[in-house]
Design a protein around this motif. Structure first.
Motif, PDB file in Angstrom:
ATOM      1  N   ARG A   1      -9.521   1.352   4.802  1.00  0.00           N
ATOM      2  CA  ARG A   1      -8.836   2.827   5.616  1.00  0.00           C
ATOM      3  C   ARG A   1      -8.195   2.670   3.294  1.00  0.00           C
ATOM      4  NH1 ARG A   1      -7.548   3.352  10.505  1.00  0.00           N
ATOM      5  NH2 ARG A   1      -6.538   5.893   8.943  1.00  0.00           N
ATOM      6  N   PHE A   2      -8.013   1.973   2.632  1.00  0.00           N
ATOM      7  CA  PHE A   2      -7.738   2.182   1.603  1.00  0.00           C
ATOM      8  C   PHE A   2      -8.949   3.005   0.838  1.00  0.00           C
ATOM      9  CE2 PHE A   2      -6.748   1.099  -2.712  1.00  0.00           C
ATOM     10  CZ  PHE A   2      -5.389   1.749  -2.936  1.00  0.00           C
TER      11      PHE A   2
ATOM     12  N   CYS B   1       0.644   5.213   8.699  1.00  0.00           N
ATOM     13  CA  CYS B   1      -0.753   5.034   8.397  1.00  0.00           C
ATOM     14  C   CYS B   1      -1.172   5.533   9.738  1.00  0.00           C
ATOM     15  CB  CYS B   1      -1.251   3.601   7.706  1.00  0.00           C
ATOM     16  SG  CYS B   1      -2.870   3.325   8.424  1.00  0.00           S
TER      17      CYS B   1
ATOM     18  N   PHE C   1      -4.114  -4.775  -0.174  1.00  0.00           N
ATOM     19  CA  PHE C   1      -4.146  -3.570   0.553  1.00  0.00           C
ATOM     20  C   PHE C   1      -5.748  -2.925  -0.477  1.00  0.00           C
ATOM     21  CE2 PHE C   1      -1.384  -2.536  -3.330  1.00  0.00           C
ATOM     22  CZ  PHE C   1      -1.453  -1.302  -3.905  1.00  0.00           C
TER      23      PHE C   1
ATOM     24  N   CYS D   1       0.675  -1.287  -0.193  1.00  0.00           N
ATOM     25  CA  CYS D   1       0.152   0.296   0.306  1.00  0.00           C
ATOM     26  C   CYS D   1       0.425   0.939   0.094  1.00  0.00           C
ATOM     27  CB  CYS D   1      -0.939  -0.321   1.098  1.00  0.00           C
ATOM     28  SG  CYS D   1      -1.890   1.106   1.186  1.00  0.00           S
TER      29      CYS D   1
ATOM     30  N   TYR E   1      -3.054  -7.326   4.993  1.00  0.00           N
ATOM     31  CA  TYR E   1      -3.555  -5.723   4.049  1.00  0.00           C
ATOM     32  C   TYR E   1      -2.902  -5.252   2.990  1.00  0.00           C
ATOM     33  CZ  TYR E   1      -8.116  -7.146   5.693  1.00  0.00           C
ATOM     34  OH  TYR E   1      -9.375  -8.153   5.849  1.00  0.00           O
ATOM     35  N   CYS E   2      -1.449  -4.280   4.194  1.00  0.00           N
ATOM     36  CA  CYS E   2      -0.771  -3.575   3.497  1.00  0.00           C
ATOM     37  C   CYS E   2       0.400  -4.166   2.892  1.00  0.00           C
ATOM     38  CB  CYS E   2       0.103  -2.679   5.020  1.00  0.00           C
ATOM     39  SG  CYS E   2      -0.781  -2.060   6.644  1.00  0.00           S
TER      40      CYS E   2
ATOM     41  N   PHE F   1       0.175   3.546   1.688  1.00  0.00           N
ATOM     42  CA  PHE F   1       0.254   4.789   2.835  1.00  0.00           C
ATOM     43  C   PHE F   1       0.513   4.008   4.158  1.00  0.00           C
ATOM     44  CE2 PHE F   1      -4.288   5.136   0.010  1.00  0.00           C
ATOM     45  CZ  PHE F   1      -3.867   6.619  -0.389  1.00  0.00           C
ATOM     46  N   THR F   2       1.508   2.885   3.486  1.00  0.00           N
ATOM     47  CA  THR F   2       2.354   1.840   4.430  1.00  0.00           C
ATOM     48  C   THR F   2       2.659   3.000   5.506  1.00  0.00           C
ATOM     49  OG1 THR F   2       2.007   0.316   3.413  1.00  0.00           O
ATOM     50  CG2 THR F   2       3.540   0.559   4.886  1.00  0.00           C
TER      51      THR F   2
ATOM     52  N   VAL G   1      -3.335   4.342  11.887  1.00  0.00           N
ATOM     53  CA  VAL G   1      -4.259   3.854  13.181  1.00  0.00           C
ATOM     54  C   VAL G   1      -2.822   2.650  13.454  1.00  0.00           C
ATOM     55  CG1 VAL G   1      -4.082   1.624  11.462  1.00  0.00           C
ATOM     56  CG2 VAL G   1      -5.416   1.878  12.824  1.00  0.00           C
ATOM     57  N   TYR G   2      -1.551   2.882  12.574  1.00  0.00           N
ATOM     58  CA  TYR G   2      -0.355   1.634  13.659  1.00  0.00           C
ATOM     59  C   TYR G   2      -0.374   2.386  14.945  1.00  0.00           C
ATOM     60  CZ  TYR G   2       0.594   0.312   8.496  1.00  0.00           C
ATOM     61  OH  TYR G   2       1.336  -0.369   7.519  1.00  0.00           O
TER      62      TYR G   2
ATOM     63  N   CYS H   1      -8.991  -3.277   1.602  1.00  0.00           N
ATOM     64  CA  CYS H   1      -8.721  -2.387   2.894  1.00  0.00           C
ATOM     65  C   CYS H   1      -9.677  -1.818   3.148  1.00  0.00           C
ATOM     66  CB  CYS H   1      -7.359  -1.422   3.023  1.00  0.00           C
ATOM     67  SG  CYS H   1      -7.422  -1.021   4.726  1.00  0.00           S
TER      68      CYS H   1
ATOM     69  N   PRO I   1      -8.246  -2.133   9.276  1.00  0.00           N
ATOM     70  CA  PRO I   1      -8.944  -2.762   7.506  1.00  0.00           C
ATOM     71  C   PRO I   1      -9.794  -3.540   7.566  1.00  0.00           C
ATOM     72  CG  PRO I   1      -6.044  -2.340   7.989  1.00  0.00           C
ATOM     73  CD  PRO I   1      -7.376  -2.764   9.680  1.00  0.00           C
TER      74      PRO I   1
HETATM   75  S1  SF4 Z   1      -4.279   0.093   7.348  1.00  0.00           S
HETATM   76 FE1  SF4 Z   1      -4.976   0.479   4.975  1.00  0.00          FE
HETATM   77  S2  SF4 Z   1      -4.713   2.869   4.088  1.00  0.00           S
HETATM   78 FE2  SF4 Z   1      -3.020   1.640   5.698  1.00  0.00          FE
HETATM   79  S3  SF4 Z   1      -1.509   1.095   4.610  1.00  0.00           S
HETATM   80 FE3  SF4 Z   1      -2.446  -1.266   5.244  1.00  0.00          FE
HETATM   81  S4  SF4 Z   1      -3.633  -0.549   3.332  1.00  0.00           S
HETATM   82 FE4  SF4 Z   1      -3.038   0.977   3.965  1.00  0.00          FE
END
Ligand code: SF4
Length: 65
Positions: free
Chosen positions: A43-44, A14, A38, A8, A33-34, A10-11, A16-17, A41, A59
């Motif tokens: 979020r994506f 991101c 992705f 992704c 996901y990432c 946006f890794t 949420v991490y 996801c 995600p």
């Molecule tokens: S959580 Fe979703 S938007 Fe964020 S980096 Fe992972 S795949 Fe991308």
């Protein structure tokens, strides 16, 4: 920055991490996901639609406590 087309864009940073309390669970989401699927996801999907993305949205569409 990344040469993995499955990763992704946006890794890096991101939002949420930083909310995961478990590194293991975070890693699972990253793998599922990432760094692979992705496009699924939530979020994506929201971000690409130009919509606001809640910080704690996962995600899979769940929300972190
Ligand atoms: S959580 Fe979703 S938007 Fe964020 S980096 Fe992972 S795949 Fe991308």
């Amino acid at each position: 920055m990344n040469e993995n087309k499955n990763q992704c864009m946006f890794t890096l940073g991101c939002p949420v991490y930083k909310h995961f309390s478990s590194e293991g669970i975070k890693r699972l989401f990253i793998l599922q996901y990432c760094e692979s699927d992705f496009v699924r996801c939530e979020r994506f999907i929201l971000k690409m639609a130009g919509k606001e993305v809640p910080e704690k949205l996962l995600p899979n569409g769940d929300t972190l406590e």
